[in-house]
Design an enzyme around this catalytic site. Structure first.
Site, PDB file in Angstrom:
ATOM      1  N   LYS A 120       6.403  -3.888  -4.777  1.00 56.94           N
ATOM      2  CA  LYS A 120       7.851  -3.656  -4.767  1.00 56.94           C
ATOM      3  C   LYS A 120       8.419  -3.831  -3.352  1.00 56.94           C
ATOM      4  O   LYS A 120       9.479  -4.422  -3.179  1.00 56.94           O
ATOM      5  CB  LYS A 120       8.149  -2.248  -5.286  1.00 56.94           C
ATOM      6  CG  LYS A 120       9.635  -1.931  -5.429  1.00 56.94           C
ATOM      7  CD  LYS A 120      10.269  -2.723  -6.565  1.00 56.94           C
ATOM      8  CE  LYS A 120      11.762  -2.472  -6.701  1.00 56.94           C
ATOM      9  NZ  LYS A 120      12.398  -3.549  -7.485  1.00 56.94           N
ATOM     10  N   CYS A 135       0.821  -1.208   0.000  1.00 61.95           N
ATOM     11  CA  CYS A 135       0.000   0.000   0.000  1.00 61.95           C
ATOM     12  C   CYS A 135       0.859   1.266   0.000  1.00 61.95           C
ATOM     13  O   CYS A 135       1.922   1.302   0.604  1.00 61.95           O
ATOM     14  CB  CYS A 135      -0.876   0.040   1.234  1.00 61.95           C
ATOM     15  SG  CYS A 135      -1.904  -1.407   1.402  1.00 61.95           S
ATOM     16  N   ASN A 152      -1.353   1.404   5.867  1.00 60.72           N
ATOM     17  CA  ASN A 152      -0.512   0.372   5.259  1.00 60.72           C
ATOM     18  C   ASN A 152      -0.080  -0.568   6.368  1.00 60.72           C
ATOM     19  O   ASN A 152       0.396  -0.113   7.407  1.00 60.72           O
ATOM     20  CB  ASN A 152       0.706   1.039   4.605  1.00 60.72           C
ATOM     21  CG  ASN A 152       1.740   0.027   4.116  1.00 60.72           C
ATOM     22  OD1 ASN A 152       1.428  -1.145   3.929  1.00 60.72           O
ATOM     23  ND2 ASN A 152       2.958   0.492   3.919  1.00 60.72           N
ATOM     24  N   GLY A 153      -0.259  -1.871   6.168  1.00 58.31           N
ATOM     25  CA  GLY A 153       0.134  -2.833   7.198  1.00 58.31           C
ATOM     26  C   GLY A 153      -1.028  -3.756   7.523  1.00 58.31           C
ATOM     27  O   GLY A 153      -2.018  -3.816   6.792  1.00 58.31           O
ATOM     28  N   HIS A 163      15.722 -36.666 -11.332  1.00 63.59           N
ATOM     29  CA  HIS A 163      15.096 -37.165 -10.101  1.00 63.59           C
ATOM     30  C   HIS A 163      13.619 -36.784 -10.018  1.00 63.59           C
ATOM     31  O   HIS A 163      13.044 -36.773  -8.935  1.00 63.59           O
ATOM     32  CB  HIS A 163      15.859 -36.653  -8.874  1.00 63.59           C
ATOM     33  CG  HIS A 163      17.265 -37.156  -8.823  1.00 63.59           C
ATOM     34  ND1 HIS A 163      17.571 -38.461  -8.516  1.00 63.59           N
ATOM     35  CD2 HIS A 163      18.458 -36.553  -9.086  1.00 63.59           C
ATOM     36  CE1 HIS A 163      18.887 -38.633  -8.572  1.00 63.59           C
ATOM     37  NE2 HIS A 163      19.443 -37.488  -8.923  1.00 63.59           N
ATOM     38  N   ARG A 166       4.884   0.344  -6.159  1.00 63.26           N
ATOM     39  CA  ARG A 166       4.853  -0.489  -4.960  1.00 63.26           C
ATOM     40  C   ARG A 166       3.856  -1.636  -5.099  1.00 63.26           C
ATOM     41  O   ARG A 166       3.900  -2.589  -4.330  1.00 63.26           O
ATOM     42  CB  ARG A 166       4.477   0.362  -3.739  1.00 63.26           C
ATOM     43  CG  ARG A 166       5.547   1.366  -3.359  1.00 63.26           C
ATOM     44  CD  ARG A 166       5.015   2.337  -2.333  1.00 63.26           C
ATOM     45  NE  ARG A 166       4.732   1.731  -1.057  1.00 63.26           N
ATOM     46  CZ  ARG A 166       5.598   1.526  -0.097  1.00 63.26           C
ATOM     47  NH1 ARG A 166       6.848   1.880  -0.275  1.00 63.26           N
ATOM     48  NH2 ARG A 166       5.253   0.966   1.044  1.00 63.26           N
ATOM     49  N   GLU A 199       7.355 -13.729 -12.852  1.00 62.12           N
ATOM     50  CA  GLU A 199       6.711 -12.559 -12.252  1.00 62.12           C
ATOM     51  C   GLU A 199       6.241 -11.528 -13.275  1.00 62.12           C
ATOM     52  O   GLU A 199       5.263 -10.842 -13.035  1.00 62.12           O
ATOM     53  CB  GLU A 199       7.525 -11.937 -11.119  1.00 62.12           C
ATOM     54  CG  GLU A 199       8.811 -11.288 -11.479  1.00 62.12           C
ATOM     55  CD  GLU A 199       9.534 -10.713 -10.256  1.00 62.12           C
ATOM     56  OE1 GLU A 199       8.903 -10.420  -9.235  1.00 62.12           O
ATOM     57  OE2 GLU A 199      10.763 -10.552 -10.338  1.00 62.12           O
ATOM     58  N   TRP A 209      -3.009  -2.546  -1.599  1.00 63.47           N
ATOM     59  CA  TRP A 209      -2.649  -3.903  -2.016  1.00 63.47           C
ATOM     60  C   TRP A 209      -3.396  -4.809  -1.048  1.00 63.47           C
ATOM     61  O   TRP A 209      -3.108  -4.843   0.146  1.00 63.47           O
ATOM     62  CB  TRP A 209      -1.136  -4.087  -1.898  1.00 63.47           C
ATOM     63  CG  TRP A 209      -0.621  -5.373  -2.472  1.00 63.47           C
ATOM     64  CD1 TRP A 209      -0.255  -5.603  -3.774  1.00 63.47           C
ATOM     65  CD2 TRP A 209      -0.381  -6.599  -1.775  1.00 63.47           C
ATOM     66  NE1 TRP A 209       0.192  -6.892  -3.916  1.00 63.47           N
ATOM     67  CE2 TRP A 209       0.124  -7.526  -2.713  1.00 63.47           C
ATOM     68  CE3 TRP A 209      -0.543  -7.006  -0.454  1.00 63.47           C
ATOM     69  CZ2 TRP A 209       0.467  -8.834  -2.373  1.00 63.47           C
ATOM     70  CZ3 TRP A 209      -0.205  -8.311  -0.114  1.00 63.47           C
ATOM     71  CH2 TRP A 209       0.295  -9.211  -1.071  1.00 63.47           C
ATOM     72  N   GLU A 214      16.821 -17.388 -10.370  1.00 58.86           N
ATOM     73  CA  GLU A 214      16.505 -15.984 -10.578  1.00 58.86           C
ATOM     74  C   GLU A 214      15.912 -15.759 -11.971  1.00 58.86           C
ATOM     75  O   GLU A 214      14.965 -14.982 -12.145  1.00 58.86           O
ATOM     76  CB  GLU A 214      17.764 -15.131 -10.349  1.00 58.86           C
ATOM     77  CG  GLU A 214      17.635 -13.659 -10.634  1.00 58.86           C
ATOM     78  CD  GLU A 214      16.562 -12.937  -9.816  1.00 58.86           C
ATOM     79  OE1 GLU A 214      15.983 -13.529  -8.897  1.00 58.86           O
ATOM     80  OE2 GLU A 214      16.276 -11.777 -10.146  1.00 58.86           O
ATOM     81  N   LYS A 240      12.248 -14.203 -12.663  1.00 56.86           N
ATOM     82  CA  LYS A 240      12.012 -13.019 -13.510  1.00 56.86           C
ATOM     83  C   LYS A 240      10.915 -13.327 -14.520  1.00 56.86           C
ATOM     84  O   LYS A 240      10.008 -12.539 -14.723  1.00 56.86           O
ATOM     85  CB  LYS A 240      13.287 -12.613 -14.280  1.00 56.86           C
ATOM     86  CG  LYS A 240      14.359 -11.888 -13.516  1.00 56.86           C
ATOM     87  CD  LYS A 240      14.026 -10.491 -13.093  1.00 56.86           C
ATOM     88  CE  LYS A 240      13.344 -10.445 -11.767  1.00 56.86           C
ATOM     89  NZ  LYS A 240      14.087 -10.446 -10.557  1.00 56.86           N
TER      90      LYS A 240
HETATM   91  O1  M6R Z   1      13.193  -5.445  -1.148  1.00 57.56           O
HETATM   92  P1  M6R Z   1      13.621  -6.861  -1.030  1.00 57.56           P
HETATM   93  O2  M6R Z   1      14.867  -7.146  -1.750  1.00 57.56           O
HETATM   94  O3  M6R Z   1      13.688  -7.339   0.395  1.00 57.56           O
HETATM   95  O4  M6R Z   1      12.460  -7.696  -1.735  1.00 57.56           O
HETATM   96  C1  M6R Z   1      12.450  -9.084  -1.715  1.00 57.56           C
HETATM   97  C2  M6R Z   1      11.497  -9.628  -2.738  1.00 57.56           C
HETATM   98  O5  M6R Z   1      10.188  -9.234  -2.454  1.00 57.56           O
HETATM   99  C3  M6R Z   1      11.866  -9.162  -4.154  1.00 57.56           C
HETATM  100  O6  M6R Z   1      13.162  -9.521  -4.486  1.00 57.56           O
HETATM  101  C4  M6R Z   1      10.895  -9.767  -5.190  1.00 57.56           C
HETATM  102  O7  M6R Z   1      11.105 -11.142  -5.279  1.00 57.56           O
HETATM  103  C5  M6R Z   1      11.097  -9.047  -6.527  1.00 57.56           C
HETATM  104  N1  M6R Z   1       9.844  -8.757  -7.118  1.00 57.56           N
HETATM  105  C6  M6R Z   1      11.904  -9.830  -7.477  1.00 57.56           C
HETATM  106  O8  M6R Z   1      11.973  -9.289  -8.744  1.00 57.56           O
END
Ligand code: M6R
Length: 614
Positions: A609, A2, A103-104, A510, A27, A494, A77, A487, A491
């Site tokens: 974010k 949020c 927010n929270g 396996h 965010r 997401e 959010w 990773e 990517k």
């Molecule tokens: O701000 P942070 O690095 O702690 O965030 C961790 C994850 O939420 C963040 O890396 C998330 O996986 C990203 N969207 C990856 O692209």
């Protein structure tokens, strides 16, 4: 997660707030709303979906209703309740006098609700936030003082919150409070701002007060008063905000993600400056606040992080163990917490986080702190909550990262881990050897090698187009590039919503191999090095099951030329540094697939974010 924006001053609050909210879109959110006080009335507008829906509603509203100089806005959010108009913030008390954006998560909202219902409160939404609105309104009925009402109410709330509250009978103030969720107060002249993050206010001011946990603030046009948890007035600590508005521009790129991918050579240069001067000189890392003697006593390292930062940590394990011989555990923050983790004063705990606000990692760090371990934080936000918990703070200085998909921050985290591992090795005398020298030399050439890839992306774009219709993907690699496979898969999923999974290549047989046929492309990352031949064999196994094969490699010999359906050849690089180069290919591939499919690259659905709830 949020986003909150509040404004009090002489400007049209609606303009400042909408603009601020648009800068917080990165965010992640699924509805938006705003409350404006004019003529002693709180006017509330909310809409599910994008900010443009809220703007549409406001454009139809009478000017006198929205022409206010005080207001609070929110991008939500969803945590409790669907992303509907009714659940969108601001929430209000039954008479609509008091409004709140939050927010929270208020964890004890179900305990507080029955009592409020008995007192006559009617709940309209499924949110936890509405409980806070009614609770504060009841306190206000007793005290007739908004500050006091919030101070009393927060003592009854459990969980995490950053919120702003207004009351129509007090149009000269906004009350803000914070606990375990970010909130800053932008300091202006004859006006003040409140926001979840800097981008929302940087156009107006470069000065801000970072509210700390359990503090409550009373913000008026020309005054800001901060109170501690015992309701004592405390001194304001005004700080300079760390970046310029220009950082929020796409600089001609179609998306922030593409811009941030292309910034990586400079990010690397920036991070190496003054730290590695030449392969023959020791790494300089003034940020590490451990003496040589203390470093020598470290007998265990724990790395805690989430998502992309966790993958950087997994690469870090390989580097650290290779260079220092110190055993390293890497764990997702959300798994580290709520169990008896084994750590003591000789354990170095490294928290990695782009945002420095990830709730799971903050909780994990606090848990580790209780064991007297040295806490070293690697973050892109030296103004963050996590940075404030650090014994040693390593800022990665990648510049603000707007795209939800992390790219340049991953690169900067990797670089920080290389530097830290070399620094440790050099200080504890673990390796007086050629490998440390070789890594330093390679890191210095990394920017130009990255540029070689970034200067010609046509092949990657073509591959992206060719594979964009597949519904599933497997990424494989071994050794230090296994995290690269994880990773790369993260990517892709997401930002394109394609089901992608990373596996250690040797694990295919396996179980996952059962899924292979012509509908399941396999992307293999293979660098010339100790596991090269092994990954090739795993690729042969995949090929034998009709899987389409993409190879990302720095070496391909004649006899394997036809093994791959498509290849991306990267510059020569030793295995131990290769994750920093290989990942760029996978970032570009994910970007172009997502872009080709017409997805919302910078703001993928359901994602945030900064993940500020556990
Ligand atoms: O701000 P942070 O690095 O702690 O965030 C961790 C994850 O939420 C963040 O890396 C998330 O996986 C990203 N969207 C990856 O692209």
């Amino acid at each position: 997660m949020c986003g909150i924006v509040g404004y009090i001053g002489k400007k049209r609050a609606v303009d400042v707030i909408l603009k601020g909210l648009s800068y917080l879109e990165y965010r992640g959110y699924d509805s938006a709303g705003i409350a404006l006080i004019s003529d002693n009335t709180a006017h509330i507008y909310k809409a599910p979906g994008k900010l443009s829906n809220l703007k549409e509603i406001l454009s139809l509203e009478k000017e006198e209703n929205i022409n206010a100089n005080i207001g609070i806005g929110h991008t939500r959010w969803a945590t409790h309740g669907l992303p509907t108009e009714i659940n969108a913030h601001p929430h209000h008390c039954n008479c609509g006098s008091l409004t709140i954006v939050h927010n929270g998560i208020i964890e004890n909202y179900k305990d507080l609700k029955p009592d409020l219902e008995k007192k006559g409160c009617k709940f309209l939404s499924q949110t936890d936030t509405e409980v806070a609105a009614h609770l504060i309104a009841h306190e206000f009925a007793d005290t007739k003082d908004l500050l006091k009402a919030v101070q009393n109410a927060v003592k009854k709330l459990k969980g995490a919150y950053a919120f702003c509250v207004t009351h129509k009978s007090m149009p000269d103030r906004i009350i803000a409070a914070r606990k375990n969720a970010p909130l800053i107060i932008g300091v202006g002249e004859g006006e003040n701002f409140i926001a979840s993050d800097i981008p929302a206010i940087i156009e107006y001011t470069k000065k801000a007060i970072y509210l700390s946990d359990n503090q409550v603030a009373e913000i008026k046009t020309d005054s800001i008063k901060i109170y501690d948890e015992n309701d004592n007035l405390i001194a304001n600590k005004v700080e300079n905000l760390p970046f310029e508005p220009i950082a929020l521009s796409k600089m001609g790129y179609k998306h922030f993600m593409l811009k941030e991918i292309h910034e990586q050579p400079d990010v690397v240069r920036n991070i190496l400056i003054d730290k590695i001067k030449s392969e023959d000189l020791a790494v300089v890392l003034d940020d590490v606040k451990l003496s040589k003697e203390e470093l020598t006593k470290i007998n265990r390292i724990q790395i805690i992080a989430c998502g992309t930062s966790l993958h950087a940590g997994l690469v870090g394990k390989y580097i650290f163990e290779e260079l220092t011989g110190i055993p390293v555990d890497v764990e997702a923050s959300s798994e580290y917490i709520y169990r008896n983790t084994i750590a003591d004063k000789n354990t170095l705990v490294i928290g990695i986080s782009q945002s420095g606000e990830t709730a799971d990692t903050i909780t994990a760090i606090k848990q580790a702190k209780e064991k007297n371990s040295h806490i070293l934080i690697i973050t892109n936000r030296k103004d963050s909550a996590m940075a404030r918990l650090a014994d040693s703070l390593l800022p990665i200085n990648a510049g603000i990262e707007v795209s939800v998909a992390a790219t340049k921050s991953y690169m900067a985290q990797l670089l920080s881990l290389y530097l830290l591992a070399i620094y440790t090795a050099e200080n504890i005398g673990a390796k007086e050897n050629n490998l440390v020298k070789e890594i330093k030399k390679e890191l210095l050439t990394l920017p130009s090698k990255l540029e070689t890839i970034l200067n010609d992306t046509k092949n990657i774009e073509n591959i992206a187009k060719k594979y964009s219709s597949f519904k599933n993907f497997i990424f494989i690699a071994r050794g230090i590039n296994y995290p690269t496979a994880l990773e790369g898969a993260l990517k892709l999923k997401e930002i394109s919503y394609i089901n992608a999974t990373g596996y250690p290549a040797g694990e295919l047989k396996h179980g996952p191999i059962a899924m292979l046929d012509e509908t399941m492309p396999v992307l293999a990352v293979l660098n010339k090095g100790i596991v090269y031949d092994k990954v090739l064999s795993n690729c042969e196994e995949a090929k034998a099951r009709q899987a389409k094969l993409i190879g990302v490699t720095n070496f391909i010999d004649e006899k394997h030329k036809n093994l791959f359906d498509d290849t991306v050849i990267i510059p020569e690089i030793p295995d131990i540094v290769s994750p920093a180069l290989n990942i760029v290919v996978l970032q570009l591939l994910a970007y172009h697939i997502s872009e080709y499919l017409g997805k919302d690259v910078d703001q993928p659905r359901n994602l945030a974010k900064s993940v500020t709830v556990e």
